[in-house]
Design a protein around this motif. Structure first.
Motif, PDB file in Angstrom:
ATOM      1  N   GLU A 279       0.851  -1.195   0.000  1.00 55.61           N
ATOM      2  CA  GLU A 279       0.000   0.000   0.000  1.00 55.61           C
ATOM      3  C   GLU A 279       0.888   1.248   0.000  1.00 55.61           C
ATOM      4  O   GLU A 279       1.848   1.356   0.751  1.00 55.61           O
ATOM      5  N   GLY A 280       0.573   2.210  -0.873  1.00 54.57           N
ATOM      6  CA  GLY A 280       1.334   3.453  -0.939  1.00 54.57           C
ATOM      7  C   GLY A 280       2.614   3.358  -1.737  1.00 54.57           C
ATOM      8  O   GLY A 280       3.483   4.235  -1.621  1.00 54.57           O
ATOM      9  N   TYR A 281       2.748   2.318  -2.564  1.00 55.34           N
ATOM     10  CA  TYR A 281       3.969   2.176  -3.356  1.00 55.34           C
ATOM     11  C   TYR A 281       4.111   3.355  -4.317  1.00 55.34           C
ATOM     12  O   TYR A 281       3.143   3.960  -4.723  1.00 55.34           O
ATOM     13  N   TRP A 282       5.334   3.677  -4.654  1.00 55.60           N
ATOM     14  CA  TRP A 282       5.729   4.859  -5.432  1.00 55.60           C
ATOM     15  C   TRP A 282       5.531   6.142  -4.641  1.00 55.60           C
ATOM     16  O   TRP A 282       5.523   7.227  -5.201  1.00 55.60           O
ATOM     17  N   GLY A 283       5.353   5.995  -3.316  1.00 53.46           N
ATOM     18  CA  GLY A 283       5.396   7.173  -2.457  1.00 53.46           C
ATOM     19  C   GLY A 283       4.068   7.798  -2.141  1.00 53.46           C
ATOM     20  O   GLY A 283       4.018   8.849  -1.483  1.00 53.46           O
ATOM     21  N   SER A 284       2.954   7.159  -2.557  1.00 51.66           N
ATOM     22  CA  SER A 284       1.659   7.767  -2.268  1.00 51.66           C
ATOM     23  C   SER A 284       0.552   6.731  -2.401  1.00 51.66           C
ATOM     24  O   SER A 284       0.590   5.860  -3.281  1.00 51.66           O
ATOM     25  N   SER A 285      -0.474   6.840  -1.542  1.00 51.06           N
ATOM     26  CA  SER A 285      -1.672   6.016  -1.673  1.00 51.06           C
ATOM     27  C   SER A 285      -2.644   6.611  -2.688  1.00 51.06           C
ATOM     28  O   SER A 285      -3.618   5.961  -3.071  1.00 51.06           O
ATOM     29  N   ASP A 286      -2.363   7.834  -3.135  1.00 48.32           N
ATOM     30  CA  ASP A 286      -3.118   8.458  -4.224  1.00 48.32           C
ATOM     31  C   ASP A 286      -2.577   7.881  -5.531  1.00 48.32           C
ATOM     32  O   ASP A 286      -1.428   8.147  -5.912  1.00 48.32           O
TER      33      ASP A 286
ATOM     34  N   THR B   1       1.186   7.160  -9.971  1.00 46.30           N
ATOM     35  CA  THR B   1       1.385   6.982 -11.410  1.00 46.30           C
ATOM     36  C   THR B   1       2.372   8.004 -11.949  1.00 46.30           C
ATOM     37  O   THR B   1       3.233   7.677 -12.786  1.00 46.30           O
ATOM     38  N   ASP B   2       2.264   9.235 -11.490  1.00 47.28           N
ATOM     39  CA  ASP B   2       3.198  10.278 -11.954  1.00 47.28           C
ATOM     40  C   ASP B   2       4.632   9.923 -11.589  1.00 47.28           C
ATOM     41  O   ASP B   2       5.554  10.108 -12.398  1.00 47.28           O
ATOM     42  N   THR B   3       4.854   9.410 -10.389  1.00 52.75           N
ATOM     43  CA  THR B   3       6.208   9.020  -9.983  1.00 52.75           C
ATOM     44  C   THR B   3       6.690   7.833 -10.812  1.00 52.75           C
ATOM     45  O   THR B   3       7.849   7.799 -11.264  1.00 52.75           O
ATOM     46  N   PHE B   4       5.834   6.869 -11.021  1.00 48.59           N
ATOM     47  CA  PHE B   4       6.170   5.698 -11.836  1.00 48.59           C
ATOM     48  C   PHE B   4       6.601   6.132 -13.231  1.00 48.59           C
ATOM     49  O   PHE B   4       7.636   5.681 -13.760  1.00 48.59           O
ATOM     50  N   LEU B   5       5.833   7.018 -13.831  1.00 53.46           N
ATOM     51  CA  LEU B   5       6.159   7.495 -15.171  1.00 53.46           C
ATOM     52  C   LEU B   5       7.435   8.330 -15.177  1.00 53.46           C
ATOM     53  O   LEU B   5       8.177   8.337 -16.170  1.00 53.46           O
TER      54      LEU B   5
ATOM     55  N   ARG C 219      -0.915   3.259 -20.120  1.00 56.81           N
ATOM     56  CA  ARG C 219      -0.182   2.812 -21.322  1.00 56.81           C
ATOM     57  C   ARG C 219      -0.163   3.887 -22.390  1.00 56.81           C
ATOM     58  O   ARG C 219       0.772   3.972 -23.190  1.00 56.81           O
ATOM     59  N   ARG C 220      -1.166   4.747 -22.422  1.00 57.52           N
ATOM     60  CA  ARG C 220      -1.195   5.839 -23.403  1.00 57.52           C
ATOM     61  C   ARG C 220      -0.183   6.931 -23.068  1.00 57.52           C
ATOM     62  O   ARG C 220       0.126   7.766 -23.924  1.00 57.52           O
ATOM     63  N   ARG C 221       0.337   6.917 -21.850  1.00 60.61           N
ATOM     64  CA  ARG C 221       1.330   7.923 -21.438  1.00 60.61           C
ATOM     65  C   ARG C 221       2.759   7.394 -21.480  1.00 60.61           C
ATOM     66  O   ARG C 221       3.694   8.130 -21.148  1.00 60.61           O
ATOM     67  N   LEU C 222       2.929   6.147 -21.879  1.00 62.94           N
ATOM     68  CA  LEU C 222       4.275   5.573 -21.903  1.00 62.94           C
ATOM     69  C   LEU C 222       5.104   6.149 -23.059  1.00 62.94           C
ATOM     70  O   LEU C 222       4.568   6.433 -24.133  1.00 62.94           O
ATOM     71  N   PRO C 223       6.412   6.288 -22.858  1.00 66.46           N
ATOM     72  CA  PRO C 223       7.274   6.705 -23.970  1.00 66.46           C
ATOM     73  C   PRO C 223       7.200   5.696 -25.106  1.00 66.46           C
ATOM     74  O   PRO C 223       6.947   4.509 -24.889  1.00 66.46           O
ATOM     75  N   ARG C 224       7.445   6.158 -26.310  1.00 60.82           N
ATOM     76  CA  ARG C 224       7.431   5.275 -27.468  1.00 60.82           C
ATOM     77  C   ARG C 224       8.433   4.132 -27.263  1.00 60.82           C
ATOM     78  O   ARG C 224       9.561   4.353 -26.833  1.00 60.82           O
ATOM     79  N   GLY C 225       8.012   2.931 -27.551  1.00 57.62           N
ATOM     80  CA  GLY C 225       8.893   1.777 -27.436  1.00 57.62           C
ATOM     81  C   GLY C 225       8.816   1.049 -26.109  1.00 57.62           C
ATOM     82  O   GLY C 225       9.373  -0.037 -25.972  1.00 57.62           O
ATOM     83  N   VAL C 226       8.146   1.638 -25.120  1.00 60.87           N
ATOM     84  CA  VAL C 226       7.994   0.977 -23.818  1.00 60.87           C
ATOM     85  C   VAL C 226       6.653   0.239 -23.816  1.00 60.87           C
ATOM     86  O   VAL C 226       5.595   0.840 -23.974  1.00 60.87           O
ATOM     87  N   ARG C 227       6.701  -1.075 -23.626  1.00 64.17           N
ATOM     88  CA  ARG C 227       5.496  -1.888 -23.667  1.00 64.17           C
ATOM     89  C   ARG C 227       4.724  -1.819 -22.351  1.00 64.17           C
ATOM     90  O   ARG C 227       5.314  -1.613 -21.290  1.00 64.17           O
ATOM     91  N   CYS C 228       3.432  -2.053 -22.450  1.00 61.44           N
ATOM     92  CA  CYS C 228       2.604  -2.285 -21.270  1.00 61.44           C
ATOM     93  C   CYS C 228       2.226  -3.760 -21.262  1.00 61.44           C
ATOM     94  O   CYS C 228       1.604  -4.257 -22.213  1.00 61.44           O
ATOM     95  N   TYR C 229       2.635  -4.477 -20.209  1.00 53.78           N
ATOM     96  CA  TYR C 229       2.258  -5.878 -20.031  1.00 53.78           C
ATOM     97  C   TYR C 229       1.132  -5.927 -19.002  1.00 53.78           C
ATOM     98  O   TYR C 229       1.359  -5.633 -17.832  1.00 53.78           O
ATOM     99  N   THR C 230      -0.055  -6.280 -19.433  1.00 52.99           N
ATOM    100  CA  THR C 230      -1.136  -6.318 -18.463  1.00 52.99           C
ATOM    101  C   THR C 230      -0.900  -7.421 -17.432  1.00 52.99           C
ATOM    102  O   THR C 230      -0.479  -8.534 -17.758  1.00 52.99           O
ATOM    103  N   GLY C 231      -1.157  -7.070 -16.195  1.00 51.81           N
ATOM    104  CA  GLY C 231      -1.175  -8.037 -15.111  1.00 51.81           C
ATOM    105  C   GLY C 231      -2.557  -8.073 -14.477  1.00 51.81           C
ATOM    106  O   GLY C 231      -2.712  -8.511 -13.342  1.00 51.81           O
ATOM    107  N   ASP C 232      -3.565  -7.619 -15.249  1.00 50.96           N
ATOM    108  CA  ASP C 232      -4.927  -7.496 -14.750  1.00 50.96           C
ATOM    109  C   ASP C 232      -5.672  -8.800 -15.015  1.00 50.96           C
ATOM    110  O   ASP C 232      -6.158  -9.045 -16.129  1.00 50.96           O
TER     111      ASP C 232
END
Length: 391
Positions: A202-209, A214-218, A245-258
């Protein structure tokens, strides 16, 4: 012959097992997919004769464990090794995980299979994780990264319980991940595992928001796009994954884990799609492979027709508390004949109820997942008898 399966309400219901598997399960092809990169996170097979305790070192049946990986590779799936599905942090200790990585990577080289392996910090015990410094976390990650790179496998940087306990905010995540990415020999996969899979995160990447997280991850990815092959997102929120996934840099894949929404995420939309790194593709391996081959032809409707009916089973296996989905995965592997017993490292076969397992059997059998339904029926009958049910 009719089985009487216990329901959640305590009553028994009659069920007629099917007699034939799906035709897709009979086909075997190890050729690579052309439209998607697909990994199955694979479970480990315990040694049922080992004299162990739930909190002792893991005892693995190496022959059966590696045979299951060959099964996945034979259908063209990649193997995501030593991940959550392999009970990392829930029975599989780091020394055994390191051996699993080395053995599976060697097997991948011998068979030509694709493999990526989890890099974490679980050599820091639960006590050590709460008192670790950022330097301790970096060192633990570095040790595991070295093992994976020396094995020749691709690295997956997993979320760290120790980092979650130690980090004071987003800057600490940026520092640790930036340090690791700078020294990684090849592009890695970053893994964001939500608290439904592990409450300690819980709160990974520095926030529970989640927007702030997501901003930190990106930000981590944007600073090192050449070192990030892709991201695995396990938040069970389809729209959030699509937005990310729409905000990822070109060439970076999104692998769903959903494991709740994978058909629609893999199928994609007019703005893109997700690749896959999924625990549910452990029991669904042959069927998932057949569906992706249909998608390779451009037939999205045919892909959805094969995979959509599996979602009910997946949501059942991954229902809260989600982290115990491994029990259902191993149960289905036993019923399907991939292993001779239903024993898990850490005794985790006891983590789900008989009604839960009975429903998993019913759904899997209805889908035709068992290569030979008759032995699966007999094993289910034996399990029911063990619990005192006159099947």
């Amino acid at each position: 012959m009719t089985l009487h399966l216990p329901g959640a309400d305590g009553t028994l219901r009659a069920y007629e097992p099917r007699t034939e598997p799906l035709p897709a399960l009979r086909a075997t092809s190890g050729s690579a997919f052309s439209s998607r990169t697909v990994f199955s996170a694979a479970h480990v097979v315990a040694d049922p004769y080992a004299d162990t305790t739930p909190d002792g070192p893991a005892a693995v049946d190496w022959d059966a464990t590696l045979a299951f990986r060959r099964h996945l590779w034979s259908h063209g799936l990649g193997v995501a090794e030593a991940m959550d599905t392999a009970q990392r942090g829930m029975g599989l200790d780091w020394p055994t995980a390191a051996e699993l990585i080395r053995r599976s990577a060697a097997e991948a080289r011998a068979t030509g299979g694709r493999i990526a392996c989890g890099v974490g910090t679980d050599q820091l015990t639960a006590t050590a994780a709460t008192t670790a410094t950022l330097a301790d976390v970096r060192s633990a990650y570095e040790e595991q990264l070295a093992v994976v790179e020396e094995s020749g496998a691709q690295a997956i940087l997993m979320a760290s319980r120790a980092l979650a306990a130690t980090a004071q905010g987003p800057d600490d995540y940026l520092e640790v991940y930036g340090h690791l990415l700078r020294q990684a020999a090849e592009p890695v996969i970053l893994h964001w595992l939500g608290p439904m899979f592990d409450p300690v995160l819980e709160g990974y990447w520095g926030s529970s928001d989640l927007d702030a997280a997501t901003d930190t991850f990106l930000e981590v990815i944007a600073a090192h796009p050449d070192k990030v092959d892709g991201i695995k997102v396990s938040l069970l929120d389809a729209q959030r994954e699509i937005d990310l996934r729409r905000r990822l840099p070109r060439g970076v894949r999104c692998y769903t884990g959903d494991d709740f929404n994978y058909p629609e995420l893999i199928a994609g939309d007019e703005q893109g799609f997700s690749h896959a790194l999924l625990g549910i593709f452990d029991p669904l391996g042959p069927l998932a492979a057949e569906a992706v081959r249909v998608l390779d032809t451009g037939d999205t409707d045919g892909f959805r027709a094969l995979l959509d009916p599996t979602v009910e089973l997946s949501r059942h296996l991954f229902r809260a508390p989600t982290r115990y989905y491994k029990t259902g995965v191993v149960f289905l592997a036993w019923l399907a004949g991939h292993q001779s017993h239903f024993t898990m490292v850490g005794g985790l076969q006891s983590a789900r109820s008989l009604p839960h397992l009975a429903r998993a059997y019913e759904l899997a059998d209805g889908l035709g997942l068992f290569p030979d339904p008759k032995p699966a029926e007999e094993r289910m009958r034996n399990l029911l008898a063990l619990y005192g049910v006159n099947a």
